[in-house]
Design an enzyme around this catalytic site. Structure first.
Site, mmCIF file in Angstrom:
data_model
loop_
_atom_site.group_PDB
_atom_site.id
_atom_site.type_symbol
_atom_site.label_atom_id
_atom_site.label_comp_id
_atom_site.label_asym_id
_atom_site.label_seq_id
_atom_site.Cartn_x
_atom_site.Cartn_y
_atom_site.Cartn_z
ATOM 1 N N ALA A 9 -2.445 -18.114 -4.133
ATOM 2 C CA ALA A 9 -2.837 -17.932 -2.725
ATOM 3 C C ALA A 9 -1.774 -17.152 -1.969
ATOM 4 C CB ALA A 9 -3.069 -19.296 -2.082
ATOM 5 N N ALA A 219 0.905 4.551 -10.010
ATOM 6 C CA ALA A 219 0.681 4.825 -8.577
ATOM 7 C C ALA A 219 1.902 4.390 -7.762
ATOM 8 C CB ALA A 219 -0.568 4.093 -8.089
ATOM 9 N N PHE A 222 4.893 6.736 -8.393
ATOM 10 C CA PHE A 222 4.755 8.030 -7.706
ATOM 11 C C PHE A 222 5.071 7.879 -6.214
ATOM 12 C CE2 PHE A 222 2.288 11.297 -10.303
ATOM 13 C CZ PHE A 222 2.637 10.737 -11.521
ATOM 14 N N CYS A 272 6.607 -4.732 -4.917
ATOM 15 C CA CYS A 272 6.093 -4.015 -6.091
ATOM 16 C C CYS A 272 6.892 -2.809 -6.545
ATOM 17 C CB CYS A 272 4.651 -3.575 -5.837
ATOM 18 S SG CYS A 272 3.480 -4.921 -6.040
ATOM 19 N N PHE A 273 7.393 -2.001 -5.602
ATOM 20 C CA PHE A 273 7.924 -0.706 -6.031
ATOM 21 C C PHE A 273 9.018 -0.846 -7.089
ATOM 22 C CE2 PHE A 273 6.721 2.262 -2.254
ATOM 23 C CZ PHE A 273 5.394 2.120 -2.596
ATOM 24 N N PHE A 334 10.479 -5.857 5.228
ATOM 25 C CA PHE A 334 10.677 -4.568 4.554
ATOM 26 C C PHE A 334 9.921 -3.431 5.232
ATOM 27 C CE2 PHE A 334 6.709 -5.532 2.336
ATOM 28 C CZ PHE A 334 6.168 -4.285 2.052
#
Length: 480
Positions: A9, A219, A222, A272-273, A334
């Site tokens: 969640a 993705a 990039f 994520c990055f 962030f």
């Protein structure tokens, strides 16, 4: 009636399932999580995550066809489609530490699904996972299947925090990867029918499993690469007197390049990055592609360089020391419009300033004091493990105070670091702030959101990333 259950969640599971419930009133959607406080928050008026538009969507569906529960096994047993949206942190120790994804939570989720299922299921990977995870999950499920048929699909999310609800309402594409078998194609079709309630058919792409998994990592890599590219140019702009905003605008007018993700800043953050690029690096190394791995490593290196370069500018501008000086930090998330602090550049900037014994006062409109103290006390990569596995009361960092007002944070400060591009920071009364600060008063704009000329007229010494340097800064070394 199709029943959907989502394990996890968090920032992905909650909003995604809320929008599916809104757009598909005939489908029952249940979001489950082992964290009681998190589920309690989803069932309250104070949702556990801040995302513009999310409140409205949840309130329209909750109790009708959208439910939040800690009774995981019951809802997994009843579901036709199970989305798995659990954490995939970077391994902190052991083989592949610092690069490989830790699939502990994924594996335990798969074993639990196999244990409790009494009917055929479609299991959908929703977390960002390394390529070939689906194959591993498939093996766990088929070896423990007790005659039940499981189909594994990869359906990566491409949400941007701060605009997640709009991204879900109107996605660039929905990507579904599955096995190229008759059963696999049927499973892909079934999930496609869910999204087809509101997403045009030509935006629903179907691929094989590995292409879907790799597309997500590629993705993000990039996008991060674009930010590192413009940040690398920002350092050169400062050295030569060019203006990175003008350079980025000129570059972005090329239709082959486009204007998005070309804003120079103190660095990229988010869940994520960095994680996805490290994952990509690890996969390349494991497949004997060191040159490709080194290429992607450089994107992270430039991001780390940009943060340390910013800290060096702060320290060197202020007579080469910030020891005992009050530095106000405006913004800790962030990016704007989210309360998420995962991998935020603010952590590394604050730790750099604390290393020089600064006294830091932080204000962010959406981040709690508890979260800020936790982020500054935790070791790298520990943040991505569930809260119940983190230290219950991390030691507080004594040189850090948290204010609930920008004016309070900046009162008596020697310098201000703007680290998140919240709109309210553009509209502050900087004359009032200047009058309350120690002189000379510095502004270090890590997001290029303030009008530097106006601030200089007030009396501030201003450093903006990638912009021609203030006369004061020209005489100072770029590296402390």
């Amino acid at each position: 009636m199709v029943k959907i259950c989502c394990l996890g969640a968090g920032y992905v599971g909650g909003p995604t399932m809320a929008v599916i419930a809104l757009k598909c009133p005939a489908i029952e959607v249940v979001v489950v999580d082992i964290s009681v406080p998190r589920i309690t928050a989803w069932n309250s008026d104070q949702l556990p995550i801040y995302e513009p538009g999310l409140d409205d969507v949840v309130k329209q569906c909750r109790g009708r066809n959208l439910f939040f529960s800690t009774d995981i096994e019951k809802h997994v047993t009843e579901a036709d489609i199970i989305f798995v949206s659990v954490n995939t942190p970077t391994k902190a120790r052991g083989l592949g530490a610092g690069k490989a994804a830790d699939l502990t939570y994924w594996e335990s989720a798969a074993r639990m699904i196999a244990d409790v299922s009494k009917s055929d299921k479609i299991v959908v990977e929703k977390s960002t996972v390394p390529v070939k995870t689906a194959e591993a999950i498939e093996k766990i499920l088929t070896h423990n299947s007790n005659g039940i048929n499981f189909q594994i699909l990869s359906n990566p999310e491409f949400l941007a925090e701060g605009t997640a609800i709009q991204d879900l309402f109107n996605p660039d594409r929905v990507l579904i990867g599955g096995r190229e078998t008759p059963e696999g194609r049927r499973a892909v079709q079934k999930l496609k029918e869910v999204y087809a309630h509101w997403v045009p058919e030509d935006r629903i792409l179907t691929t094989n499993l590995w292409s879907a998994e790799l597309s997500k990592l590629a993705a993000n890599a990039f996008l991060a690469q674009r930010i590192s590219s413009v940040n690398a140019i920002s350092a050169l702009c400062e050295a030569t007197g060019a203006d990175v905003t003008e350079v980025a605008y000129a570059v972005g007018r090329d239709s082959r390049i486009g204007p998005k993700f070309l804003n120079a800043s103190v660095g990229f953050g988010g869940s994520c990055f960095q994680k996805d690029i490290l994952n990509l690096v690890y996969i390349c190394e494991c497949n004997g592609l060191p040159e490709v791995a080194n290429y992607w490593k450089q994107v992270i290196k430039i991001n780390d360089y940009q943060k340390s370069r910013f800290v060096n500018r702060v320290v060197s501008s202020m007579f080469n020391t910030v020891s005992g000086k009050k530095i106000a930090v405006l913004g800790f998330a962030f990016k704007k419009d989210t309360g998420d602090t995962r991998e935020t550049p603010a952590i590394d900037v604050c730790k750099g300033l604390l290393g020089d014994k600064a006294a830091i006062s932080i204000y962010d409109p959406q981040v709690t004091e508890d979260q800020i103290q936790r982020d500054l006390a935790l070791s790298k990569f520990d943040w991505d493990h569930p809260a119940h596995l983190q230290p219950m009361s991390p030691t507080t960092v004594k040189q850090v105070t948290v204010s609930w007002d920008a004016y309070e944070a900046t009162r008596g400060a020697h310098g201000i670091c703007i680290l998140t591009e919240w709109d309210e920071f553009k509209a502050l009364d900087y004359q009032k702030i200047y009058d309350s600060m120690q002189k000379p008063a510095f502004v270090f704009d890590g997001r290029n959101i303030v009008d530097a000329a106006k601030l200089r007229d007030i009396g501030f010494i201003v450093y903006s990333i990638g912009k021609p340097l203030d006369a004061w800064l020209k005489d100072m070394p770029a590296v402390a």
